[in-house]
Design a protein around this motif. Structure first.
Motif, PDB file in Angstrom:
ATOM      1  N   VAL A  50       0.834  -1.200   0.000  1.00 38.44           N
ATOM      2  CA  VAL A  50       0.000   0.000   0.000  1.00 38.44           C
ATOM      3  C   VAL A  50       0.868   1.249   0.000  1.00 38.44           C
ATOM      4  O   VAL A  50       1.843   1.347   0.750  1.00 38.44           O
ATOM      5  CB  VAL A  50      -0.935   0.033   1.224  1.00 38.44           C
ATOM      6  CG1 VAL A  50      -1.990   1.118   1.046  1.00 38.44           C
ATOM      7  CG2 VAL A  50      -1.587  -1.310   1.430  1.00 38.44           C
ATOM      8  N   GLY A  51       0.493   2.202  -0.833  1.00 33.41           N
ATOM      9  CA  GLY A  51       1.210   3.463  -0.900  1.00 33.41           C
ATOM     10  C   GLY A  51       0.810   4.411   0.209  1.00 33.41           C
ATOM     11  O   GLY A  51      -0.190   4.223   0.910  1.00 33.41           O
ATOM     12  N   ALA A  52       1.610   5.456   0.360  1.00 34.68           N
ATOM     13  CA  ALA A  52       1.374   6.459   1.399  1.00 34.68           C
ATOM     14  C   ALA A  52       0.224   7.383   0.999  1.00 34.68           C
ATOM     15  O   ALA A  52      -0.438   7.199  -0.022  1.00 34.68           O
ATOM     16  CB  ALA A  52       2.660   7.253   1.634  1.00 34.68           C
ATOM     17  N   SER A  53       0.004   8.377   1.837  1.00 30.54           N
ATOM     18  CA  SER A  53      -1.028   9.400   1.648  1.00 30.54           C
ATOM     19  C   SER A  53      -2.419   8.797   1.792  1.00 30.54           C
ATOM     20  O   SER A  53      -2.663   8.042   2.722  1.00 30.54           O
ATOM     21  CB  SER A  53      -0.842  10.114   0.300  1.00 30.54           C
ATOM     22  OG  SER A  53       0.419  10.754   0.253  1.00 30.54           O
ATOM     23  N   ASN A  54      -3.332   9.062   0.842  1.00 27.81           N
ATOM     24  CA  ASN A  54      -4.712   8.626   1.029  1.00 27.81           C
ATOM     25  C   ASN A  54      -4.948   7.121   0.906  1.00 27.81           C
ATOM     26  O   ASN A  54      -5.778   6.571   1.634  1.00 27.81           O
ATOM     27  CB  ASN A  54      -5.634   9.355   0.046  1.00 27.81           C
ATOM     28  CG  ASN A  54      -6.058  10.719   0.566  1.00 27.81           C
ATOM     29  OD1 ASN A  54      -6.117  10.937   1.772  1.00 27.81           O
ATOM     30  ND2 ASN A  54      -6.324  11.647  -0.345  1.00 27.81           N
ATOM     31  N   PRO A  55      -4.281   6.392  -0.010  1.00 31.39           N
ATOM     32  CA  PRO A  55      -4.609   4.968  -0.155  1.00 31.39           C
ATOM     33  C   PRO A  55      -4.540   4.184   1.148  1.00 31.39           C
ATOM     34  O   PRO A  55      -5.462   3.423   1.468  1.00 31.39           O
ATOM     35  CB  PRO A  55      -3.586   4.482  -1.184  1.00 31.39           C
ATOM     36  CG  PRO A  55      -3.388   5.652  -2.067  1.00 31.39           C
ATOM     37  CD  PRO A  55      -3.390   6.826  -1.117  1.00 31.39           C
ATOM     38  N   ILE A  56      -3.487   4.331   1.935  1.00 31.24           N
ATOM     39  CA  ILE A  56      -3.403   3.530   3.155  1.00 31.24           C
ATOM     40  C   ILE A  56      -4.413   4.005   4.193  1.00 31.24           C
ATOM     41  O   ILE A  56      -4.928   3.213   4.985  1.00 31.24           O
ATOM     42  CB  ILE A  56      -1.969   3.541   3.731  1.00 31.24           C
ATOM     43  CG1 ILE A  56      -1.834   2.421   4.772  1.00 31.24           C
ATOM     44  CG2 ILE A  56      -1.596   4.906   4.288  1.00 31.24           C
ATOM     45  CD1 ILE A  56      -0.413   2.088   5.134  1.00 31.24           C
TER      46      ILE A  56
ATOM     47  N   ALA B 119      -0.546  -4.023  -5.659  1.00 29.74           N
ATOM     48  CA  ALA B 119      -0.053  -2.751  -5.129  1.00 29.74           C
ATOM     49  C   ALA B 119      -1.172  -1.736  -5.287  1.00 29.74           C
ATOM     50  O   ALA B 119      -1.832  -1.683  -6.327  1.00 29.74           O
ATOM     51  CB  ALA B 119       1.192  -2.293  -5.877  1.00 29.74           C
ATOM     52  N   TYR B 120      -1.393  -0.949  -4.249  1.00 32.23           N
ATOM     53  CA  TYR B 120      -2.487   0.024  -4.235  1.00 32.23           C
ATOM     54  C   TYR B 120      -1.884   1.383  -3.914  1.00 32.23           C
ATOM     55  O   TYR B 120      -1.394   1.601  -2.800  1.00 32.23           O
ATOM     56  CB  TYR B 120      -3.525  -0.416  -3.208  1.00 32.23           C
ATOM     57  CG  TYR B 120      -4.593   0.586  -2.849  1.00 32.23           C
ATOM     58  CD1 TYR B 120      -5.144   1.440  -3.796  1.00 32.23           C
ATOM     59  CD2 TYR B 120      -5.084   0.664  -1.541  1.00 32.23           C
ATOM     60  CE1 TYR B 120      -6.131   2.349  -3.455  1.00 32.23           C
ATOM     61  CE2 TYR B 120      -6.077   1.557  -1.194  1.00 32.23           C
ATOM     62  CZ  TYR B 120      -6.591   2.400  -2.150  1.00 32.23           C
ATOM     63  OH  TYR B 120      -7.566   3.308  -1.796  1.00 32.23           O
ATOM     64  N   VAL B 121      -1.889   2.295  -4.903  1.00 35.76           N
ATOM     65  CA  VAL B 121      -1.201   3.571  -4.757  1.00 35.76           C
ATOM     66  C   VAL B 121      -2.042   4.684  -5.374  1.00 35.76           C
ATOM     67  O   VAL B 121      -2.969   4.445  -6.148  1.00 35.76           O
ATOM     68  CB  VAL B 121       0.179   3.547  -5.439  1.00 35.76           C
ATOM     69  CG1 VAL B 121       1.071   2.477  -4.832  1.00 35.76           C
ATOM     70  CG2 VAL B 121       0.052   3.344  -6.952  1.00 35.76           C
ATOM     71  N   GLY B 122      -1.675   5.909  -5.037  1.00 33.51           N
ATOM     72  CA  GLY B 122      -2.249   7.074  -5.692  1.00 33.51           C
ATOM     73  C   GLY B 122      -1.481   7.422  -6.945  1.00 33.51           C
ATOM     74  O   GLY B 122      -0.386   6.896  -7.207  1.00 33.51           O
ATOM     75  N   ASP B 123      -2.040   8.338  -7.733  1.00 34.26           N
ATOM     76  CA  ASP B 123      -1.418   8.679  -9.008  1.00 34.26           C
ATOM     77  C   ASP B 123      -0.084   9.388  -8.840  1.00 34.26           C
ATOM     78  O   ASP B 123       0.856   9.149  -9.592  1.00 34.26           O
ATOM     79  CB  ASP B 123      -2.374   9.530  -9.855  1.00 34.26           C
ATOM     80  CG  ASP B 123      -2.913  10.730  -9.111  1.00 34.26           C
ATOM     81  OD1 ASP B 123      -3.502  10.531  -8.031  1.00 34.26           O
ATOM     82  OD2 ASP B 123      -2.772  11.867  -9.587  1.00 34.26           O
TER      83      ASP B 123
END
Length: 536
Positions: free
Chosen positions: A362-368, A417-421
């Motif tokens: 999981v990526g940082a910021s909003n996704p997690i 993997a789940y991330v923002g743009d």
């Protein structure tokens, strides 16, 4: 055998004997002896990358996924500096990343020789250090400290290629390993009996599980009938004790009545948790975390290696569970009512698509944070590995880390993997992979709202800053992700509703693929505010 070949061959032997099975190499002339030595060793799976920052985070992910030390090998000069972000992340998260940097001989230091800089202790106290001139078991043993990165700076002199018709390897019987051997590094070790402290019952207690807390946090919560406030990457969000909506419930009467907090790992996601730990009327019991974390935000009442507790009155846990179920139903109903695809839909679908035994990075910021709110706990016997770079919680190298973590796991494992743009764009060189390189089966879900919507949920997104928001924080980029993926021959799908996203994740095609989930950014602050209001 040349002196440089001897040093390189010896060092590769030593790293393998200490548990290394993967190494990441960036091409260069000065590090050629190391390159030849790595290629010649059949015990090492070698990955080659053209970008040192990408390579370092790939090695970091490999170490997290395999739980083994992994080396990243570079030439001299600016190449070494590009390892710094990953070294810092590894230092704060306690990951055994081994930075092997090639250097000129000492006689050329400070002379203006091409591609030279001062590489001695380049990473400061973020990494243990050895400056190697010749094979030195003592120097390596002194640098081989558990619980973080190691910087091995190798002075390599000409000639930098093996001599013709000379053996490039030492006899295995000549290997002599000195110092502690780390073949596997468990995130959670079983403590000795005399290290386990018993907590008294009585105070209304919650267990906070931050990044890499592991099963001990869940075990304590279950032993004592205490609510478990577990972040997605804690490794403990399973069973019946995790409270899905804890961030919102901490702002209610339940949160106000907490009298004691037992903290595992390093909590980083939630301001409500930070405020809870800072309260003067709350006792904070800290269980020692892996890595180089700063002090807790409040005075720690007591610190322990490990703790346990007998069964407490279950009424306190039941209050939290009932409130959590009720609020969770209201949130799910609210999200279902929204037109189009929301970031909360993406998080829920990604969580549901991760099967037992699967891997989610999981990526940082909003996704997690969205995953934290939407992910329901799985049964204890159906654990998933959820990883994130939460040491410094940056967006650097997230795709590379996810690729590495997947390569470090069995091939049969489903990985997402789940991330923002913005996180995706920050690490697009992760997709630059040679045709003969190992490739994992990894689905990269990109929640694309064309900019940095995390700031919309913070004070920077307040209406009074609207005129400057996009320029300073929103940073819309307008990048065509499909075209970007096409440049690296990475399969790409664009989805705009929940059904399309569920379908895209239901049948992965193998290899690395990108699923772009298009969401809005202009209403992010309003959606978050409406969800917070549901807890009132």
């Amino acid at each position: 055998m040349t002196a440089s070949t001897e040093l390189a061959t010896w060092l590769v032997d030593q790293l393998v004997e200490r548990g290394m099975t993967d190494a990441v190499l960036c091409p260069g002339s000065r590090n050629a002896p190391l390159s030849f030595a790595l290629l010649a060793d059949e015990r090492v799976r070698l990955h080659t990358r053209i970008d040192e920052r990408t390579a370092a985070f790939l090695a970091l992910g490999l170490a997290k996924g395999s739980r083994r030390p992994v080396a990243v090998v570079t030439t001299s000069g600016t190449a070494t500096a590009n390892l710094h972000p990953a070294v810092l992340e590894a230092a704060h998260a306690g990951v055994p990343l081994v930075a092997v940097t090639a250097d000129r001989p000492a006689r050329l230091r400070g002379t203006g020789a091409n591609q030279t800089t001062d590489q001695v202790r380049l990473f400061g106290d973020a990494a243990s250090f050895a400056d190697l001139v010749v094979p030195s078991p003592d120097a390596l043993a002194a640098a081989w400290l558990p619980g973080g990165p190691i910087h091995l700076n190798c002075q390599l002199d000409d000639p930098l290629t093996p001599e013709p018709d000379s053996p490039e390897r030492t006899d295995p019987s000549d290997r002599r390993v000195e110092g502690p051997i780390t073949r596997d590094y468990p995130w959670w070790r079983d403590p000795d009996d005399d290290e386990v402290d018993v907590l008294a019952l009585g105070p209304r207690t919650v267990v906070v599980a931050g990044d890499d807390s592991g099963p001990p946090a869940r075990t304590l919560a279950e032993q004592a009938n205490w609510p478990l406030l577990a972040e997605p990457s804690s490794g403990s969000r399973t069973g019946k004790n995790p409270i899905r909506t804890y961030r919102l419930l901490l702002g209610t009467d339940l949160g106000a009545r907490v009298e004691r907090v037992v903290v595992f790992g390093h909590p980083t996601l939630s301001r409500p948790v930070m405020r809870l730990l800072a309260r003067k009327d709350v006792e904070v019991v800290s269980v020692r975390a892996q890595g180089r974390w700063p002090d807790r935000p409040s005075p720690v009442t007591s610190e322990h290696v490990a703790v346990r507790a007998d069964a407490d009155d279950p009424a306190w846990l039941e209050e939290w569970r009932e409130a959590d179920r009720s609020l969770g139903r209201r949130i799910d109903a609210f999200v279902a009512e929204q037109p189009g695809l929301t970031p909360y839909d993406v998080a829920a679908v990604v969580n549901a698509a991760n099967p037992p035994g699967g891997l989610l990075f999981v990526g940082a910021s909003n996704p997690i944070r969205d995953l934290d709110l939407m992910a329901t706990a799985h049964p204890v016997g159906q654990r998933r590995m959820v990883l994130a770079n939460r040491g410094l919680a940056g967006i650097d190298g997230t795709i590379s880390s996810a690729i590495g973590a997947t390569l470090g796991r069995p091939r049969s494992t489903r990985a997402i993997a789940y991330v923002g743009d913005v996180t995706f764009l920050h690490d697009t060189t992760a997709l630059v992979i040679g045709p003969d390189e190992p490739r994992p089966d990894l689905t990269i879900v990109v929640a694309n709202d064309d900019g940095g919507s995390i700031f919309a949920t913070l004070e920077q997104g307040a209406p009074e800053h609207a005129s400057s928001y996009d320029k300073l924080f929103g940073t819309p980029h307008g990048v065509d992700l499909a075209a970007l993926c096409a440049a690296t021959r990475t399969p790409h799908w664009r989805v705009t509703d929940r059904a399309e996203l569920e379908h895209a994740l239901a049948s992965p095609n193998g290899g690395i693929e990108v699923v772009e989930a298009v969401i809005r950014r202009d209403n992010r602050r309003e959606l978050d505010g409406a969800i917070r209001a549901l807890a009132d």
